[in-house]
Design an enzyme around this catalytic site. Structure first.
Site, PDB file in Angstrom:
ATOM      1  N   ARG A  80      -7.707 -14.634  28.714  1.00  0.00           N
ATOM      2  CA  ARG A  80      -8.509 -14.307  27.524  1.00  0.00           C
ATOM      3  C   ARG A  80      -8.477 -12.789  27.338  1.00  0.00           C
ATOM      4  O   ARG A  80      -8.974 -12.054  28.178  1.00  0.00           O
ATOM      5  CB  ARG A  80      -9.947 -14.793  27.737  1.00  0.00           C
ATOM      6  CG  ARG A  80     -10.916 -14.402  26.653  1.00  0.00           C
ATOM      7  CD  ARG A  80     -12.297 -15.013  26.912  1.00  0.00           C
ATOM      8  NE  ARG A  80     -13.225 -14.624  25.877  1.00  0.00           N
ATOM      9  CZ  ARG A  80     -14.180 -13.705  26.026  1.00  0.00           C
ATOM     10  NH1 ARG A  80     -14.353 -13.096  27.182  1.00  0.00           N
ATOM     11  NH2 ARG A  80     -14.962 -13.399  25.023  1.00  0.00           N
ATOM     12  N   HIS A 124     -13.927  -7.665  20.147  1.00  0.00           N
ATOM     13  CA  HIS A 124     -14.741  -7.447  21.348  1.00  0.00           C
ATOM     14  C   HIS A 124     -15.284  -6.013  21.232  1.00  0.00           C
ATOM     15  O   HIS A 124     -14.915  -5.135  22.005  1.00  0.00           O
ATOM     16  CB  HIS A 124     -13.894  -7.665  22.602  1.00  0.00           C
ATOM     17  CG  HIS A 124     -14.674  -7.814  23.873  1.00  0.00           C
ATOM     18  ND1 HIS A 124     -14.569  -8.899  24.702  1.00  0.00           N
ATOM     19  CD2 HIS A 124     -15.576  -7.007  24.479  1.00  0.00           C
ATOM     20  CE1 HIS A 124     -15.351  -8.758  25.758  1.00  0.00           C
ATOM     21  NE2 HIS A 124     -15.980  -7.601  25.646  1.00  0.00           N
ATOM     22  N   GLU A 169     -19.706 -12.054  21.945  1.00  0.00           N
ATOM     23  CA  GLU A 169     -21.071 -11.571  22.150  1.00  0.00           C
ATOM     24  C   GLU A 169     -21.592 -10.750  20.958  1.00  0.00           C
ATOM     25  O   GLU A 169     -21.870  -9.546  21.105  1.00  0.00           O
ATOM     26  CB  GLU A 169     -21.143 -10.738  23.435  1.00  0.00           C
ATOM     27  CG  GLU A 169     -20.756 -11.503  24.685  1.00  0.00           C
ATOM     28  CD  GLU A 169     -20.943 -10.688  25.974  1.00  0.00           C
ATOM     29  OE1 GLU A 169     -21.337  -9.516  25.892  1.00  0.00           O
ATOM     30  OE2 GLU A 169     -20.699 -11.236  27.063  1.00  0.00           O
ATOM     31  N   ASN A 298     -20.848 -16.978  27.625  1.00  0.00           N
ATOM     32  CA  ASN A 298     -20.794 -15.986  28.700  1.00  0.00           C
ATOM     33  C   ASN A 298     -22.144 -15.968  29.397  1.00  0.00           C
ATOM     34  O   ASN A 298     -23.190 -15.972  28.746  1.00  0.00           O
ATOM     35  CB  ASN A 298     -20.531 -14.580  28.137  1.00  0.00           C
ATOM     36  CG  ASN A 298     -19.154 -14.452  27.513  1.00  0.00           C
ATOM     37  OD1 ASN A 298     -18.332 -15.370  27.597  1.00  0.00           O
ATOM     38  ND2 ASN A 298     -18.900 -13.325  26.887  1.00  0.00           N
ATOM     39  N   TYR A 300     -24.308 -14.236  32.857  1.00  0.00           N
ATOM     40  CA  TYR A 300     -24.403 -13.359  34.039  1.00  0.00           C
ATOM     41  C   TYR A 300     -25.712 -13.574  34.793  1.00  0.00           C
ATOM     42  O   TYR A 300     -25.722 -13.632  36.010  1.00  0.00           O
ATOM     43  CB  TYR A 300     -24.242 -11.887  33.621  1.00  0.00           C
ATOM     44  CG  TYR A 300     -22.825 -11.596  33.178  1.00  0.00           C
ATOM     45  CD1 TYR A 300     -21.856 -11.214  34.093  1.00  0.00           C
ATOM     46  CD2 TYR A 300     -22.437 -11.790  31.849  1.00  0.00           C
ATOM     47  CE1 TYR A 300     -20.541 -11.007  33.715  1.00  0.00           C
ATOM     48  CE2 TYR A 300     -21.123 -11.581  31.453  1.00  0.00           C
ATOM     49  CZ  TYR A 300     -20.174 -11.197  32.382  1.00  0.00           C
ATOM     50  OH  TYR A 300     -18.866 -11.012  32.009  1.00  0.00           O
TER      51      TYR A 300
END
Ligand code: IFM
Length: 472
Positions: A80, A124, A169, A298, A300
């Protein structure tokens, strides 16, 4: 769920690694590339750790073949990467630059030659600076420019790239870029946050429409969110309301219009003092709500939120960097609390259960839509030992825990089709510069030498066997 025994992933599960253009490419002013907002932000005193920039980064622009060989050596099935808009369409307007497109065509061809599936993200976070100068994401025209750019990339790479992601994001682009200002372009304007969020959503919808018109019919298109896994610090009504508010701002402001075609009513009410939302035009939500082929998530760490404690208005530990300006427009009084337990080098708590919760949540919210973990990983202060090897047992433990969480989610019915470790390489970690290492491959930023860490070898073995090893 015991972790004593190996646990198997299904055949066909996509094993990948992820990066982003500004974080690894370097070659910031080569072959016609013009500055993005991150080039400018890096040159703004005090914004990025020790004034680090992406000028050279991992020099992936020149070393991409070596990086592809590394991935092939690990046996990865997918990569990616993101496209730098200002490399392909300098200034964000006008014709495409062939050299920019050629770089990504060669990259995609190199992946295919090595049996690795290219998974392309259009955006991004690196908006061409000229578009920011014209107003940036708070301005509607930026969404229209993005659709034009999507067509250029789609026409050039549609024949060789099967997986397409519009945005990575968008929360960070809108809330950290225009709210707290800890990301480029560093603006701190509450209403601009909401406008930026809407125009990012619109950009996504317009780009999906545009891509469908130029890509071969079997290409898959999705978007990547980093939803907040927000837990109330107590079961009190006030704390649950605080968690709801943050969920609306970090997650549902994007996922509701994209997946269901309407902004949440509670979000509009919470932010009524910030904006009347007149920037949403009739028909916009329908444009944003395009059929998708997959959803990228995503993850974390989770967040622990509570209502304000009287007398303490300054408790903020949301993990999104430090700023005098809250990104949480309309809900600035919400407080965040440290979760107990171990942390990564970012200070982020380690809690794999949040990943299970996230995957199960979206599998129930959008049944039938395949899910991918498009980023997951951890920063630790890894250093080569005297023999040059890099031992990173904390990262292996982090990955093992989170991959177990993926299996737990699958066991609860979530259709998770793949996992991309963040990141292939140590790289430019935005406002933290090169001070945080997320790679499974160590990069010496003096020599640019790459050394696979122990975690890379551990991941390669998992990819080879498809079995998550139990604890030693
Ligand atoms: O490095 C970033 C990436 O660019 C986006 N997701 C989070 C990562 C770690 O902070």
């Amino acid at each position: 769920m015991t972790e004593e025994q190996p646990r198997a992933f299904p055949g066909g599960f996509l094993w990948g690694s992820a990066t982003a253009a500004y974080q690894i490419e370097g070659a910031a002013s080569e072959d016609g590339r013009t500055p993005s907002i991150w080039d400018t932000f890096c040159r703004t005193p005090g914004k990025v750790h020790e004034g680090h920039t992406g000028d050279v980064a991992c020099d992936h622009y020149h070393r991409w073949q070596e990086d592809l060989d590394l991935m092939a050596g690990l046996g990865l099935g997918a990569y990616r990467f993101s496209v730098s808009w200002s490399r392909v369409q300098p200034t964000g307007r006008g014709p495409a630059v062939q050299r920019g497109l050629d770089f990504y065509r060669s990259l995609a061809d190199g992946l295919l030659e090595r049996g690795i599936t290219p998974s392309l993200t259009l955006y991004h976070w690196d908006l061409p600076q000229e578009l920011e100068d014209a107003g940036g994401w708070p301005v509607r025209e930026t969404a229209e420019r993005f659709a034009e750019y999507a067509v250029m990339v789609g026409e050039a790479l549609g024949d060789r790239v099967p997986l397409w992601t519009t945005l990575n994001e968008p929360f960070c682009s809108a809330f950290l870029g225009y709210g707290s200002g800890v990301h480029a372009p560093g603006r701190t304007e509450p209403e601009s946050v909401l406008k930026a969020a809407h125009h990012l959503n619109l950009a996504h919808g317009l780009a999906v429409q545009a891509l469908r018109s130029v890509l071969p019919g079997d290409r898959q298109i999705g978007i990547t969110f980093n939803p907040g896994v927000v837990r109330p610090s107590t079961e009190s009504e006030a704390d649950r309301d605080a968690a709801r508010r943050i969920d609306a701002l970090q997650t549902r402001i994007f996922s509701d219009p994209v997946l269901h075609g309407a902004y949440p009513a509670d979000l509009r009410a919470d932010t009524a003092g910030v904006s009347d939302w007149s920037f949403v035009r009739e028909g916009d939500e329908a444009v944003i709500h395009q059929p998708l082929d997959f959803l990228g998530l995503n993850y974390y760490n989770p967040l622990l939120a509570s209502a304000a404690t009287p007398g303490d208005s300054s408790l903020r530990n949301d993990g999104h960097g430090s700023s005098d300006h809250s990104p949480w427009v309309g809900s600035e009084s919400v407080e965040f609390h440290a979760l107990p337990g171990e942390r990564t080098d970012m200070g982020w708590p380690i809690d794999p259960t949040g990943l299970t919760d996230l995957l199960v949540r979206f599998s129930r919210e959008v049944p039938g839509l395949p899910l991918y973990v498009t980023e997951n990983g951890a920063a630790f202060d890894d250093k080569p030992d005297a023999s040059g090897s890099v031992h990173d047992p904390e990262r292996i433990a982090y990955l093992r825990g989170h991959l177990g969480a993926v299996l737990d989610a699958r066991a609860q019915g979530a259709d998770v089709r793949g996992y991309y470790v963040w990141s292939l390489l140590d790289n430019f970690e935005w406002a933290y510069g090169y001070s945080k290492r997320f790679g499974v491959v160590h990069v010496d930023f003096e020599t640019l030498r790459r050394t696979p860490k122990a975690s890379a070898l551990w991941y390669a073995e998992l990819v080879r066997t498809g079995e998550l090893p139990g604890l030693d």
